[in-house]
Design a protein around this motif. Sequence first.
Motif: not given
Length: 542
Positions: A210, A214-217, A256-258
């Motif tokens: 995390k 991080p998972i944003h949604s 897994c990147c924004s």
Amino acid sequence: PPSCIDWIFSLGANRVVNFREKDWVENLDGEDFDLIFDCVGWASSPEEMDRAAKVLKRGGQYISNSNFKAFGELAPSSERGGRFFKAIVPKADADDLDLLVAWVEAGRLDVVTDQVCPFMELRHALRESVAGQCRGKVLLCQCGASDRSHLGPYNASARPVVQSKLSSSTMRAWQCHAFDTCVLDRQALVRVHFAAADPADVTLLTGGYKHSFPIHSFPFVPGFDAAGEVAALGPGCSKLQVGDRVVLCLGLLESCCSDGSFGPAGAFAEYCVCPEGQISKVPKDVMLSEVAGLPLAGLTAYQALFTGSGSSTQGEALGTVSKGDKVLVLGGNRGPGHLAVQMAVRKGADVTTTVPPSCVDWLCDLGANRVFNFREAEWAEHLQGEDFDLILDFVGWATTSEEMDRAAGVLKPGGQHISNSNYESFNALGLGATRRGRFFKAMVPKVDSEDLDLLVAWVDAGSLNVVTDQVCPFSSLRHALRESVAGQCRGKVLLCQRDASLEAGRGQARASEAAIGGADEGGSTLGISRVIACACRELFLD
């Protein structure tokens, strides 16, 4: 279609054309029909509209419910040679529906049901409804529906209806969270036949990444590895074609990147979107199940041993194993472990590994020179001073200063301890890159199709064997994830779509690949996301 000709005659049709044998437009040219009702979306271009116009009389109508968008884009005018082309979307109106129900009651209208499916078989029902071979409609039935018996048996599967205990405040439903058939530039839409469970999936789901990934949604679809066939291609794709059999890795770093254009993750689904540069073609003599567990584990092992396209989390080179080097693999029975043992042996290295008792003989068969039963022997004590060139840690062993010091005693000066399992721990310790002149590095594999192509070629040549411990239905995702982290498996745990067929290839495929059974596990959360998927709605800790 051919199978429905007699049935349509029995409904009262005057003429029935088998569309596989005859072109209806040529056969009916000049017959001056008053109306053509198109339920298949045939006239989707100006040329096809012109051909259809020849079948209609002047002033006749061509009405379609299947090419609404195409009609709107073709031309400003809906008229072709005095014939009118119209698209419709039905308006839901109780008066019209009351009339139809009255016709059914009077026996003047028969709504034919091709098959009745339990609600858990939505994916199958949707496929059947668009395949064009059904006689009438495909229904979904709640398991407690009182009038199901007279509709006849569900003839697509012998699996019983899955029942779940639901609280009074809970309703179970299929949900669609996003459109996922949109494929962007240099991306492919892949129909998943097999996916592979990995400890990285559990680390992601339980929040272990995390801080770094991080998972944003939520909800999101987990899973990194998949094998299947290309269903669609975005612009800019050059090496793939629709229908190609492929294996892919969505990648932790990559998905897994924004700012990513796909992901996070997404392999535990009927379809997934993946960049073309993270996909490799599967040779015709290799079964998809043989390589489904290869990408994440194989890239981890290969880059840890030989660097390839990878690097440490600090951007440093990884292993450079050559003939005669001494390599210690912690967790040799796991996905990356058993592949690393084979690769190092193939290179001519002296390989030692640690495994649970049940896997000792198997690792000897894979070529390891020494195999430690970690329940009986403490490798850090037995191997002190043996000057290993490389330790590959696939179990997350060195998580403290003391453990790093003990591991350093096994390595020669300048040797490396490389781990894919304690990414956060290495960063959190802040102890620097060395201990007594030995280097400690964390890694997350970089997904690169050139590295993956090489691994697939090794599988094709028979020099690398991706061992599958068990094949589970997609509905048993929780079981597969638990098995993948328990540390007792031999190799990989695969998830199989229910309709994944036996493939022509070397050897005899397991029966479990032909027909995966089993009921849905209680507590799993299933939903439509990326078409049909196992959707994670929150981080779970069980």
